[in-house]
Design a protein around this motif. Structure first.
Motif, PDB file in Angstrom:
ATOM      1  N   GLY A  30       2.429  -1.335   4.316  1.00 21.27           N
ATOM      2  CA  GLY A  30       1.882  -0.024   4.017  1.00 21.27           C
ATOM      3  C   GLY A  30       2.888   1.138   4.416  1.00 21.27           C
ATOM      4  N   LEU A  72      -7.548  -1.523  -0.620  1.00 25.43           N
ATOM      5  CA  LEU A  72      -6.737  -2.569  -0.067  1.00 25.43           C
ATOM      6  C   LEU A  72      -7.409  -4.024   0.109  1.00 25.43           C
ATOM      7  N   ALA A 122       0.849  -1.352   0.006  1.00 30.30           N
ATOM      8  CA  ALA A 122      -0.021  -0.101  -0.019  1.00 30.30           C
ATOM      9  C   ALA A 122       0.842   1.338  -0.071  1.00 30.30           C
ATOM     10  N   THR A 168       0.032  -7.512   4.507  1.00 33.84           N
ATOM     11  CA  THR A 168       0.180  -6.099   4.176  1.00 33.84           C
ATOM     12  C   THR A 168       1.166  -5.266   4.443  1.00 33.84           C
ATOM     13  N   GLY A 184      -0.508   4.730   3.397  1.00 37.52           N
ATOM     14  CA  GLY A 184      -0.769   3.472   3.014  1.00 37.52           C
ATOM     15  C   GLY A 184      -0.350   2.548   4.511  1.00 37.52           C
TER      16      GLY A 184
END
Length: 283
Positions: free
Chosen positions: A137, A118, A68, A135, A141
């Motif tokens: 980020g 996302l 992200a 994930t 993000g």
């Protein structure tokens, strides 16, 4: 697990994103538009990964990193491609452009409804066969991966937030005052649209979304890594300390000496450590 309506593919072509090293046809990136739960088309790129992992290993046996990016970034920016290339040594990688950024549709809500973008990218990684998703980020993000993990319990196997803010409306540094000017002023949004390929919504949040520091206690037991530089010009060290304190024992905090802000400041060595951490925690 509650993920809401899954993102789904509405167009698919094979492309080579900018700054990619040539590969065999079997490992060439796949590019598509995903559709979010609220109907926004999000530009996304999937790469199988290379070097460390045998590409013949089924996707179910490999981690997928969903990256992200920060505000005004997009999937084709060189700094985002560099992050993807580094993490591809440890698993498959999904990069995407948040709404209002790059080729994606809609307008940026600066971290609010980006959680739906996302979620669509994480769903796509699952659709590609990956049973383990992490994930990662950066900056805006980073706030999105924290809120996504809190609002979509169990959606990922681990979460990494790099240079993330702890609270909203922070204006304590000159760079953040410039960001607020860009977001709140008509001339700022005009500059964002034509100078930064970022289309920003007009008007504030209503209601104000869950803040990152409010989100982190809800992430447990999912492993959480908070990474922050001690020379971050946007968010000083009280931000990562607030996040780590709120998260409790399930989170790790890495304070990086000499590091600035987000993707541009993340060294290859740091990204390698993040990749190894994810492999160990998401197993």
């Amino acid at each position: 697990m509650s993920n809401g309506p899954a993102g789904h593919v509405v167009r698919s072509t094979t492309v080579r994103p900018q700054c990619e090293t040539p590969r065999t046809a079997s490992s060439a990136p796949l590019r598509t538009f995903l559709q979010t739960a609220d109907g926004v088309r999000v530009d996304a790129v999937y790469e199988r990964g290379h070097v460390v992992y045998d590409t013949l290993t089924p996707p179910a046996g490999r981690i997928a990193f969903v990256v992200a990016h920060g505000f005004t970034g997009d999937a084709d920016r060189p700094h985002v491609r560099r992050i993807a290339a580094a993490l591809a040594r440890y698993g498959a990688v999904v990069t995407f452009s948040f709404r209002g950024h790059g080729a994606s549709g809609g307008r940026s809500t600066v971290g609010d409804r980006e959680v739906l973008d996302l979620a669509a990218a994480v769903d796509w990684a699952r659709e590609r066969g990956h049973e383990r998703v992490v994930t990662v980020g950066f900056s805006m993000g980073g706030s999105v991966v924290l809120r996504h993990a809190a609002l979509h319990t169990g959606a990922t196997e681990a979460v990494v937030a790099v240079s993330a803010p702890a609270r909203w409306y922070y204006r304590g540094t000159a760079p953040m005052r410039r960001v607020h000017w860009l977001i709140t002023r008509p001339e700022g949004r005009l500059l964002g649209r034509f100078g930064m390929r970022t289309r920003i919504q007009n008007g504030g949040w209503d209601p104000v979304p869950l803040s990152p520091v409010e989100a982190v206690p809800r992430i447990a037991p999912t492993p959480l890594l908070i990474v922050h530089g001690d020379r971050d010009g946007y968010f000083p060290l009280d931000h990562p300390h607030m996040l780590a304190t709120a998260a409790g024992d399930h989170a790790e905090l890495w304070l990086e000496p000499g590091m600035g802000h987000a993707e541009h400041a993340a060294t290859g060595e740091l990204l390698a450590r993040i990749g190894r951490w994810a492999v160990g925690r998401a197993s």
